[in-house]
Design an enzyme around this catalytic site. Sequence first.
Site, PDB file in Angstrom:
ATOM      1  N   TYR A 164       0.845  -1.216   0.000  1.00  0.00           N
ATOM      2  CA  TYR A 164       0.000   0.000   0.000  1.00  0.00           C
ATOM      3  C   TYR A 164       0.873   1.258   0.000  1.00  0.00           C
ATOM      4  O   TYR A 164       0.563   2.252  -0.645  1.00  0.00           O
ATOM      5  CB  TYR A 164      -0.946  -0.021   1.208  1.00  0.00           C
ATOM      6  N   ARG A 171       1.504   6.929  -6.561  1.00  0.00           N
ATOM      7  CA  ARG A 171       0.413   7.904  -6.688  1.00  0.00           C
ATOM      8  C   ARG A 171       0.943   9.321  -6.448  1.00  0.00           C
ATOM      9  O   ARG A 171       0.597  10.257  -7.166  1.00  0.00           O
ATOM     10  CB  ARG A 171      -0.717   7.558  -5.702  1.00  0.00           C
ATOM     11  N   TYR A 227      -1.245  12.683   7.399  1.00  0.00           N
ATOM     12  CA  TYR A 227      -0.922  11.601   8.332  1.00  0.00           C
ATOM     13  C   TYR A 227       0.557  11.697   8.729  1.00  0.00           C
ATOM     14  O   TYR A 227       1.396  12.039   7.904  1.00  0.00           O
ATOM     15  CB  TYR A 227      -1.143  10.237   7.671  1.00  0.00           C
ATOM     16  N   ARG A 240     -11.498  13.433   2.274  1.00  0.00           N
ATOM     17  CA  ARG A 240     -12.484  12.547   2.912  1.00  0.00           C
ATOM     18  C   ARG A 240     -13.785  12.497   2.123  1.00  0.00           C
ATOM     19  O   ARG A 240     -14.499  11.503   2.154  1.00  0.00           O
ATOM     20  CB  ARG A 240     -12.752  13.020   4.343  1.00  0.00           C
ATOM     21  N   GLU A 347     -14.429  -1.108   6.014  1.00  0.00           N
ATOM     22  CA  GLU A 347     -14.344   0.255   5.476  1.00  0.00           C
ATOM     23  C   GLU A 347     -15.627   0.483   4.677  1.00  0.00           C
ATOM     24  O   GLU A 347     -16.098  -0.419   3.990  1.00  0.00           O
ATOM     25  CB  GLU A 347     -13.107   0.382   4.579  1.00  0.00           C
TER      26      GLU A 347
END
Length: 356
Positions: A164, A171, A227, A240, A347
């Site tokens: 990830y 990305r 984060y 979000r 999730e």
Amino acid sequence: MGGDMVKADMSQLQLDYFTYEELADRIRALTQGPSGRQVLGMATYGSSAPDGASGSAGHAWPHVALPALGEQASGWAEVWSVPADAPAVQIGHRAGVGFSRSADLAFVWLSTPLSTQDHELQAATRQAYDAVFDALRGLGHPHPLRFWNYLPDILGAMQGEERYRIFNTGRHAAFNTHGSLVQGQPPAACALGQPEGLSGPLVVFALASTRAAQPVENPRQVSAYRYPPQYGAQRPLFSRATVAGVGNESTVLISGTASILGYETVHIGDVQAQTEESLNNIEALLGEVGRCHPCAGLRMADLQLKAYVRHPADWATVREVVQRRLGSHPACIYLQAVVCRPDLLVEIEAAAARST
Ligand code: 3EB
């Protein structure tokens, strides 16, 4: 705007979930019935792709190899549609990226075969995102509203680096290159892993617009792009939620939402409490949407949900919480998937672009 955004026959952008079993009939009813809508885009979710029923002759929409949970379906199609009187949907590809578009909106998709070599995952992610950004700019729909990301073995690690995080590095590189398109307003997103096996493609698809969306953050959570570095040197780039103007309506697209407060996972090992907290987070996001945008009054029951459940045995518990919180709300589909932190059991993502 306001309450109009959820009326089916008014919807500029509508989302429907159809089972594989009823897909052909439901597409026919959607496109030929009194509403006579046009399919803008579609993704299918199931252990295998539906056979021949994709609803658009000879055309391969993206498929995500996540098993459907529950008895109702062998798989689900997620169908985005626009009104009959919108400009005719145009379908094609550009440099390996599939696209369909009508007026302000575009749907784009890409499926990249992966080897199990981690360094290739980083390059593959970067190339996939570069290709999507190039295609969107070329199409004149430079603003991604929402990305969906699916990759095999998302929590696997080689050379000490979790896949990830390798995905996040790729990305990041692409977003840096195309930064002017998304500066300060990353799209909504989700990133999930297939439950078993190392093989399978990287599947990326997106909804995009000629117009920038408004990002919305959750006051209960640190923004993912802030984060702390313990979650990876390159941070996850997503908002979000995003609120997109579509015609004279608004569509709310809520990212994959988990049992995270601040930046930390809470309720470790407790799938019921994680589901409650995920819904609390979605509720907080809706509160923010209502505060900042002219679509106040949007309720939880107006959302269509998709829940990703780590362990199939937890499905009944997750569904019980969702139904208790939302009433016997039918619009939640359940898929088995690996969430991108080992301690997250569930999730949930959501959109308010709904049919009735
Ligand atoms: C989280 O809140 C859970 O990397 O695109 C949710 C939504 C998550 C999107 C992404 C990751 C992503 O951090 C994980």
